[in-house]
Motif scaffolding. Structure first.
Motif, short mmCIF file in Angstrom:
data_model
loop_
_atom_site.label_atom_id
_atom_site.label_comp_id
_atom_site.label_asym_id
_atom_site.label_seq_id
_atom_site.Cartn_x
_atom_site.Cartn_y
_atom_site.Cartn_z
N GLY A 1 -5.15 2.18 -5.17
CA GLY A 1 -4.05 1.26 -5.46
C GLY A 1 -3.43 0.63 -4.23
O GLY A 1 -2.23 0.36 -4.19
N THR A 2 -4.25 0.36 -3.23
CA THR A 2 -3.71 -0.14 -1.95
C THR A 2 -3.05 -1.50 -2.06
O THR A 2 -2.17 -1.82 -1.26
CB THR A 2 -4.83 -0.21 -0.89
N ARG A 3 -3.43 -2.30 -3.07
CA ARG A 3 -2.82 -3.62 -3.20
C ARG A 3 -1.35 -3.55 -3.65
O ARG A 3 -0.64 -4.55 -3.60
CB ARG A 3 -3.63 -4.48 -4.18
N PHE A 4 -0.91 -2.35 -4.06
CA PHE A 4 0.47 -2.20 -4.50
C PHE A 4 1.30 -1.31 -3.57
O PHE A 4 2.39 -0.88 -3.95
CB PHE A 4 0.51 -1.64 -5.93
N LEU A 5 0.77 -1.03 -2.39
CA LEU A 5 1.57 -0.26 -1.44
C LEU A 5 2.82 -1.04 -1.05
O LEU A 5 2.79 -2.28 -0.99
CB LEU A 5 0.73 0.05 -0.19
N PRO A 6 3.96 -0.38 -0.80
CA PRO A 6 4.14 1.08 -0.72
C PRO A 6 4.41 1.77 -2.05
O PRO A 6 4.54 2.99 -2.10
CB PRO A 6 5.36 1.20 0.20
N GLU A 7 4.52 0.99 -3.15
CA GLU A 7 4.85 1.59 -4.45
C GLU A 7 3.87 2.69 -4.82
O GLU A 7 4.24 3.73 -5.38
CB GLU A 7 4.83 0.51 -5.54
N THR A 8 2.58 2.51 -4.51
CA THR A 8 1.55 3.45 -4.95
C THR A 8 1.30 4.58 -3.94
O THR A 8 0.33 5.31 -4.09
CB THR A 8 0.24 2.68 -5.21
N LYS A 9 2.18 4.70 -2.97
CA LYS A 9 2.05 5.82 -2.03
C LYS A 9 2.21 7.15 -2.77
O LYS A 9 1.54 8.13 -2.47
CB LYS A 9 3.10 5.71 -0.93
N ALA A 10 3.13 7.18 -3.74
CA ALA A 10 3.37 8.41 -4.50
C ALA A 10 3.13 8.25 -6.00
O ALA A 10 3.02 9.24 -6.71
CB ALA A 10 4.81 8.89 -4.27
N MET A 11 3.07 6.99 -6.48
CA MET A 11 2.87 6.75 -7.92
C MET A 11 1.49 6.15 -8.17
O MET A 11 1.12 5.19 -7.50
CB MET A 11 3.94 5.80 -8.46
#
Length: 291
Positions: free
Chosen positions: A15-25
């Motif tokens: 989910g790298t295209r949504f970092l930083p949101e996807t760092k933990a989710m």
């Protein structure tokens, strides 16, 4: 002929295209209005007659498991308070057989599907990619199942895309139209440059495959991106058997990038009974301000 009852949902991406949101989710847990995107995929499977689902996860995806687990305390609380609609929403996917398996290393979609070999066994099955949400009167997965019951062959969902976008997809080289919306296919090409694309019919996130795909995947070498590409394996399968392409004419929403996710939320919001009127008014007011 065996009934299609099993589905695989690959959900191991970073989910790298949504970092930083996807760092933990997990990316698959990002909401579309009030539901995680992956729940909408599971609901499509349910409406299509699927009873057993394997979700392929990676490190840091525990929230997906928790979401599909029963929450007895929450359910009892809602029941005591008479919040029947909320209780129904929370229990929406109860009763399904949902299993989880971890893909140890991100080696591509083909490798993720291969990890499901023991789950599938000798049954035909569907693959449902979590980035693609589909809307149609008859769910796309059910359309593929109906097609399989006529052809007894693997069938992929395709959709026409702008020619300049063909490098983002697997693309089919259609041999002929067998019936309305169903194509016999000469070959499948993974992410061709527009000048090399054999058609504008791109493979979208629904596949119905027979179990012989696993033997092919076991011998498929890494392709584009140094990953095991499912499209390459399907092209090989098509040389020894028959793989059809079913053209989808409903609505497809791509939640795999930021703009697509925002667009999906707006369009689903305009269909949601709780917020549709407010959202419509807000969009009109905002448009006037932007003018």
């Amino acid at each position: 002929m065996k009934k299609i009852r099993k589905a695989i949902i690959p959900a191991a991406g970073l989910g790298t295209r949504f970092l930083p949101e996807t760092k933990a989710m997990p990316k698959e847990m990002l909401p579309v209005v009030d539901k995680p995107a992956i729940q909408l995929i599971v609901e499509e499977a349910m409406k299509s007659g699927i009873t057993d689902i394997l979700i392929i996860i990676g490190k840091g995806k525990r929230a997906i498991e928790d979401h599909f687990d029963s929450n007895t305390e929450l359910e009892l609380n809602l029941e005591r308070k008479g919040k029947d609609k909320m209780l129904e929403a929370v229990k929406k996917t109860n009763g399904l057989n949902i299993y989880f398996k971890r893909q140890e290393h991100p080696k591509g979609l083909g490798d993720a599907v291969l990890t499901a070999k023991s789950f599938v066994g000798n049954d035909p099955f569907v693959i449902m990619l979590g980035d693609d949400l589909m809307q149609a009167e008859t769910p796309l997965t059910k359309q593929l199942i109906d097609s399989y019951e006529k052809t007894n062959s693997s069938t992929l969902a395709v959709m026409r895309v702008p020619h300049e976008d063909t490098s983002k997809y697997g693309v089919i080289n259609p041999a002929k139209k067998v019936s309305d919306g169903l194509y016999d296919v000469t070959s499948f090409v993974e992410k061709p440059n527009p000048e090399d694309a054999p058609s504008d019919l791109a493979i979208i996130g629904r596949y119905l495959l027979t179990p012989d795909i696993f033997e092919v995947l076991e011998h498929t070498k890494p392709g584009k991106g140094n990953e095991v590409q499912l499209t390459d394996a399907i092209d090989t399968l098509n040389k020894s058997g028959k793989v059809y392409a079913h053209e989808f004419k409903g609505s497809r929403y791509d939640t795999g990038n930021k703009f697509g996710w925002l667009q999906t939320n707006i369009e689903f919001g305009l269909q949601h009974p709780e917020v549709a009127d407010q959202l419509k008014s807000y969009i009109k007011d905002l448009a006037n301000k932007l003018d």
